[in-house]
Structures are given as structure tokens and as C-alpha cells.
Design a protein around this motif. Sequence first.
Motif, short mmCIF file in Angstrom:
data_model
loop_
_atom_site.label_atom_id
_atom_site.label_comp_id
_atom_site.label_asym_id
_atom_site.label_seq_id
_atom_site.Cartn_x
_atom_site.Cartn_y
_atom_site.Cartn_z
N ILE A 13 0.89 -1.48 -0.47
CA ILE A 13 0.34 -0.56 0.21
C ILE A 13 0.98 1.36 -0.05
O ILE A 13 0.70 2.81 -0.41
N GLN A 14 1.92 0.99 1.52
CA GLN A 14 2.78 2.35 0.79
C GLN A 14 3.24 2.41 -0.59
O GLN A 14 3.62 4.35 -1.22
N MET A 15 3.92 1.49 -0.75
CA MET A 15 4.63 1.89 -2.15
C MET A 15 4.00 2.40 -3.60
O MET A 15 3.77 2.95 -4.03
N HIS A 16 2.51 1.97 -3.45
CA HIS A 16 1.10 2.14 -4.54
C HIS A 16 1.05 4.30 -4.09
O HIS A 16 0.29 4.54 -4.81
N GLY A 17 1.53 3.95 -3.04
CA GLY A 17 1.24 5.90 -2.28
C GLY A 17 -0.85 5.75 -3.00
O GLY A 17 -1.38 4.77 -2.52
N GLY A 18 -0.98 7.00 -3.15
CA GLY A 18 -2.62 7.43 -2.97
C GLY A 18 -3.39 6.34 -3.72
O GLY A 18 -4.30 5.62 -3.20
N ILE A 19 -2.89 5.89 -4.99
CA ILE A 19 -3.68 4.73 -5.56
C ILE A 19 -3.98 3.51 -4.67
O ILE A 19 -5.15 2.80 -4.91
N GLY A 20 -3.54 3.11 -4.13
CA GLY A 20 -3.18 2.25 -3.35
C GLY A 20 -4.13 2.23 -2.06
O GLY A 20 -4.50 0.91 -1.30
N THR A 30 -7.17 3.55 -2.88
CA THR A 30 -8.58 3.88 -3.66
C THR A 30 -8.86 2.02 -3.78
O THR A 30 -8.18 1.06 -3.45
N ALA A 31 -10.50 2.25 -3.46
CA ALA A 31 -11.01 0.38 -3.21
C ALA A 31 -10.95 0.47 -4.89
O ALA A 31 -11.17 -0.78 -5.20
N GLU A 32 -10.75 1.00 -5.86
CA GLU A 32 -10.47 0.88 -7.14
C GLU A 32 -9.62 0.11 -7.53
O GLU A 32 -9.38 -0.82 -8.58
N HIS A 33 -8.51 0.18 -6.64
CA HIS A 33 -7.11 -1.00 -7.27
C HIS A 33 -7.46 -1.76 -5.50
O HIS A 33 -7.59 -1.85 -4.66
N ASP A 34 -6.81 -2.97 -6.78
CA ASP A 34 -6.99 -4.15 -6.37
C ASP A 34 -5.38 -4.48 -5.22
O ASP A 34 -5.95 -5.45 -4.47
N ILE A 35 -5.22 -4.04 -4.71
CA ILE A 35 -3.79 -3.98 -3.87
C ILE A 35 -4.69 -3.73 -2.64
O ILE A 35 -3.76 -4.65 -0.89
N GLY A 36 -5.72 -3.33 -1.60
CA GLY A 36 -6.22 -2.68 -0.96
C GLY A 36 -6.72 -4.28 -0.10
O GLY A 36 -6.64 -4.25 0.95
N PHE A 37 -7.07 -4.90 -1.10
CA PHE A 37 -7.70 -6.33 -0.68
C PHE A 37 -6.66 -7.62 0.29
O PHE A 37 -7.34 -7.92 1.20
N TYR A 38 -4.99 -7.30 -0.53
CA TYR A 38 -4.55 -7.55 -0.43
C TYR A 38 -4.16 -7.46 2.32
O TYR A 38 -4.08 -8.55 2.13
N PHE A 39 -4.00 -5.87 1.69
CA PHE A 39 -3.33 -6.16 2.74
C PHE A 39 -5.51 -6.35 4.20
O PHE A 39 -4.11 -6.39 5.04
N LYS A 40 -6.33 -6.13 4.21
CA LYS A 40 -7.31 -6.80 4.66
C LYS A 40 -7.35 -8.03 4.96
O LYS A 40 -7.42 -8.96 5.92
#
Lengths: 383, 403
Positions: free
Chosen positions: A339-346, A348-358
Motif C-alpha cells: 500500500i505504501q509503495m503504491h501511494g495514494g492509488i493504493g 483507493t477501493a478502485e485498486h486491487d492491492i487493498g484487498f491484500y492488506f485486508k
Amino acid sequence: MASEDSPLWMLLDEGQQMLASTAAQFLSKSAPVGRLRELPRAPGADGFSRALWAEMAELGWLGLQIPEAHGGLGLGFFDLAIVLEASGQTLMPEPFVSTLLLGAQALLLGGTDAQRARYLPGVADGSRLLALAYDERGMRGDLSRLRASATREADGFTLRGVKPHALDAHVADAIVVAARVEPGDAIGLFIVPRDAAGLAIEREQRMDLLNAATVRLDAVRVGEDAVVGPLETSEALLSAVLDRARIGLSAQMLGAMERAFEMTVAYLKERVQFGVPIGSFQALQHRAARLFIEIALARSSVLAAARAVDDRPAEVPRLAALAKAKCGEAFWQVAAEAIQMHGGIGMTAEHDIGFYFKRAQAAEVMFGDGATQRRRWAEACGY
Amino acid sequence: MSEAPPLTEFRDEIRAWLEANAPASLRGTSPCGPFDGYWGGKKHPPVDPDVLRWRDLCLERGLTAPTWPKAYGGAGLDRDHAVVFYEELRAMGLPRPVVGFGFAMIGPTLLEFGNEAQKREHLPRICAGEIRWCQGYSEPNAGSDLANVQMRAVRDGDHFVVDGQKVWTSHADKSDWIFCLVRTDPTAKKQRGISFLLVDMDTPGVTPREIELISGSSPFCETFFEGVRVPLGNVVGEVNSGWTVAKALLGHERSMIGQSIGRAPGSGQRELVAKARHHLGAAEGPLPDPLLRDAIAHNGMDEEAFQLTLARLAQTREAGASPGSESSILKIAATEMKQRRYTLGMRIAGEEGLGWTDDGFDAQDVDFTRGWLRSRANTIEGGSSEIQLNIIAKRVLGLPDGK
């Protein structure tokens, strides 16, 4: 303590390598992580794809480790772990853990012939789903605090209790329930069909998009034939089942952290700031390299633990604790950095990386968090 | 290439030979790592005669350097047979007959890049443990940036004249020869003007001086070169092409370090638990301090995950494949883990870990404290952690270079 024997064999043979790449390819295509956004969350909806589950049954993946006599392929737990790793890459919410790990392992390890014959062929062909309801609010996996009761009757038992967070109980055809036998103090496992009178199942909504339900047992009557494993050894059986779940979940976590890391490295190469790809900054390079190290160490733990289930059962409790703790730490670290390395886009609900964090947070606390695993490890090592 | 018998036969043969010949006083005394054995050299202090007898026994069969050609004093074995030999040594707790930078670093490098005269001059004397070698790589301004070496070698007839300074030369004061990176073309760009030179430490103008570390020990020296005359024939490879040789040698150094990081499974955890039981006065049962117990378990798990990774990479090689990118994690993972283990040990020891000598302290605790201090160098020497991370980021992950 560590074994004096030669190290467990951690490599995949040719067939297993083929299985790994077939599974990864197939699932990336048919189960991309983005579908987590669309899978219906409304009450009454399954929260996963039954069609995909049936397809995987066709491919033989659901019955990999189930004996041929019960409609499976009779391979090892190691083979199952390979498919689980692939399923973790795209965070599949299909009922792998509930059905293949918790339910099926309870029957494989402790079920009567009749119970196996009744349920396992359906697991292998995808027509039956199973669940395990053991933990209770405030219990945190500590079996000494389990309160659900199984009162002995002339012709069986009456079950009472509340079990929250039971994975996939909302779709399970049968639920294995852990309850304290009265009179006495033993913990028993009972397999309860979904349509049993007094059984109420309430769907939960989780942030990580795994599916679970609260199971309420209001004087549910079951016969002697519902007992899984002799009552005297049910507690040991439950521990063994949970160890296998820890290892299988760790395999999924490994797949998930690998994919989240891939996505992040790709982003570091493509995202340009200050006129250069951000991956050219040493501050980020070193942090990415550290994640690579953690993933390699987690991978060894998972492969050894999965092999131990087939080859060295005595080492399973210790290695299950190792795999779960290492993967919990590594997955969380990878997902947070992602998330940190993706920055702001990470964010957003629109980006997939947040699913991994959850999912990293969910997986860390399921079946005992890191501190719990380290306590179990210390006990197994005699301190 | 090998005329040796099949592996199982060879193992039986070696075992029988060891049973019959290995000195009883040395059995069960050594983990048989790449630093556990006779370092040799002309300046070696007097040593147990059994150590020399053991060296001679092996030397006679070429087993001080099992994979080297027989012509240079080796046994001409392939890698698999050599592994069997070391496994049998380890099984009996025997030290290696000869160890050191000659055997582990310059020897293999000469086999690849040396000319016939160099091989004949140096390899047999390394096999015999007669000559001890040290490494002249780092300089005050060339550490991680190794290609920045400045020590000059200027041609004068059939000699080079060498002037400059090396630093972190391990055991230069105990060594007979040194292999050096020298700058032979100051006008060329960095890597291009470097040559690889062998220098006899007895040559006038070579002066090693010990460096005392924070641990109180002095494993390293700084070595000064003042008008040192070295025959042209001591250049390995071509003049100004030393960087290629230097990199190959670094590969051998990494392999030596790699071998040295395997420990008996679980031994770090056992040591910490024993230490905790001693200092906390808890002879058995769960450790009374749950935070400490958690920290020890954390360290024990890290140790096991690392051991499993070593085993997995060894299995990959055994299966005939390349262990690939994951071997790049070993040096940094092992050294950082070792530092965490020492740090935890110091936390366990508390004030008992503050001793410098055994006046008022247990000798065992003092040794541990000095080991803890020494361990801080492990993430600097042999390619710092930052260099290891650069390698992973660039070569493995393919992240781009900065501007």
C-alpha cells in the motif's frame, strides 16, 4: 526441538510443478482478484462462485487428497497445498479452508467409515460443502474456555451454544461442531446436517471478503452416529485438524504475498516521479529487497510444514506454528509495504492491492495469531 | 573427470579409512566448517602434533583439497565426492585438515586464471598448509566501492613497484602471502585499470599492523606497501584485467561464507534457552518471563526458517537445478539473524553481560559479550547488507539504476 533426521524434502516433483503452473494460470484467468468487488454480498448470496467450484472439482483439485475409495485422487496434503497456494494468489473466497481443510480433514482423521462415505465423495465432486464451528466469542482458540455443550441423552446428544465466525457455514451442507460433553469434561466433535432442527445460521459480512456465519445451536438433537472421532480423543483430533488448517491457510497466504509483491515490484518499475521510475530510488529498492527475503523464508516454512503432514506427523504441531507465524508476519509486512509503495492509488477501493492488506490482517488472526503460534512453538520445544 | 568409485562405495571407503586412521584426540571436536581446521603458514604458533599428523594423513591422499587436480596436490574428486568426504568428517566431528583463504579463495581462483608456473608454485604449498594467504582487497577509500582501489603498481623493468595501503586484511600478521588488487593504469576508468597481484609478505616494504576492534580482538590488519618490488610473473590473468579475476574470487569468498553459516539445527535456540534458564534461575518448565519466551521463540522460528531455506536450496542443487535468485538472501539473512540472536542473549544476561574480563563476571558471559560485539561486523564484512540489498533489488527484482 528440531529433528535430527535429514531435512524434509521441500521440492515439487515434475507432476506437482505442472499442477502448480496449471492452477496458477487457470485461477489467474477465471478468478482474478477484481471479482471480489462484484461477488454479491447481499444476504442470501453465496459470496463465491459455485460454477468455479464445480469446475475445480472437474479438474480433480477438490479431491486431490481424498482417498480413491471416496472419489478422490488419493494424493498427499503437499499436493493440496500447491493448489491452495495458487488459490491464495487471487484471494479466492471459495470454501477451500472450510470444506477441504477443516471439514474434510476432520473426517479423514477421525470420521467413521459411514461418515466418510456419506460426505467425502460429495466434497471431491464439489456437490457438498462443509464447515467447522469451534471458536466462541472471548475464547480465542483456547479450548479450555469452550462453553458450548453436548448433553448426553439416551439416544445421542443435545447441542447448545453460539459459534461466531464459522467460515462458510452459510453454505455448508453439514457443520462439524465442537462442544463440551456433559456430564464429563471432554470436548466432542459432532457433525450436524444443515437442516437439523434448532440450528440457525446467520451470515456475517467481513472486510476481507471471506465468508462466514454465526452458528446458533438451540437444543439441536444428534444421534451417536454424529460423533466424529472417539470422544476420548476428540480434543487431539480438533488440534490436528486446526494444525492442517494453519498449514493450508499458510499456503494461501504465501500465494497472496507473492502476488501482492509482484504487483508492487511492477508498480515500482512503471510509476514515474521526478522524471524517473520510483523503483530506481534506493530507499524503495532496499525495502523491496527485504520483502523478497521474508517471502523466501516463509516459502520454506510452508513447504516443510505441508510435507510434514504426509511424511512426519510428529513434527506437524511445531511446523504448523512456524508456517503460520512466519507467513502471518511476512504477508502483513508485504501488504503494508504494498500500500505504501503504491501511494495514494493504493488507498483507493478502485485498486486491487487493498484487498491484500485486508486479507493479511484476517489471515494473521485466524487459527491463532503470531504470538499464539510462538507460545505453541515454545511449548513444543520444551520451554 | 573422476576415477573415484560410486558415491556409496566411496562413502564406505572413507568411513573405514577415517575409523582406522583419524587421530582419536581430534574426533568429536569440530563442526567441520570452512574455518574449523589447521590454518597453517610459517608463522603458525606451535600446534598439537595430532593436528599435523591429521594434515599429513589427508595430504598423502590429496584430501586436504579434494577437488583439486592430483598434479597440484589434490585428489581430483568431483564435487559430489568431496561433499561425501566432508559429510563423513562432520559425522565424526573431525576438523578439516587444512583451512584458510589459500584453500578457499586464491586456490580455486588460480585453478581458473593462473598460469602453469603459478599453479605449480602455489597450489601444492596451499594443500600442505605450508603457506597462509590473506586478502588485499579493501582500502581506506575502497570498501563497498571496491573498484575504487588506489594502491599503485608501477612497472620497473621486470618488476612492479607497489605503493599504498590495504585495510581489513584478515590475519595479515599471520600470513605469508597476500593477493592484492592494484591500480596499474590510473588513466583508465575504474574497473579497467586494475590488476590482480600475488605478493610475498616477506618482501621488503610490506608492513602489517593490527587493528583492535570494539570486541577487543584483532582479526584484521591494515597493511602498508612502500616501494615493494614484485616480479611481473606474479600477475594473475592479464595486466589491467584484474577485475574479472577479482569478481571470480569474490564468488569463492561468498561460497566460503555460505558454507560457514550452516549451524546444527536448533542450536541457536538451545543456547538462548539454556542462557535464559541460567540467568532467570528456571531449571525447567515454561520460562517465567513471557516476553522473553516470545522473543526466544521468534528467534528460534527465524533460525528454523533459515535452516529450512538452506536445506531447500541444497535440495535444489542436488536435483540438478540452479538454486537461482533465492541464494542471494543467505548472507544478509544469516548475519542479521545472528545479530538478533546475540542481542537477545545480551538482553537475557542483563548486567551479567557487562563484563570485559572475568573479574567479577563469568568467563562464559564475557565470551558471549565479546561475540556480540564482534557480530556487529558480520553485516559489514564480505559485502555489507546494503550491498546485498542492492544485489537483490537490481539483479533479482530487476529494479532500475538511479540516474
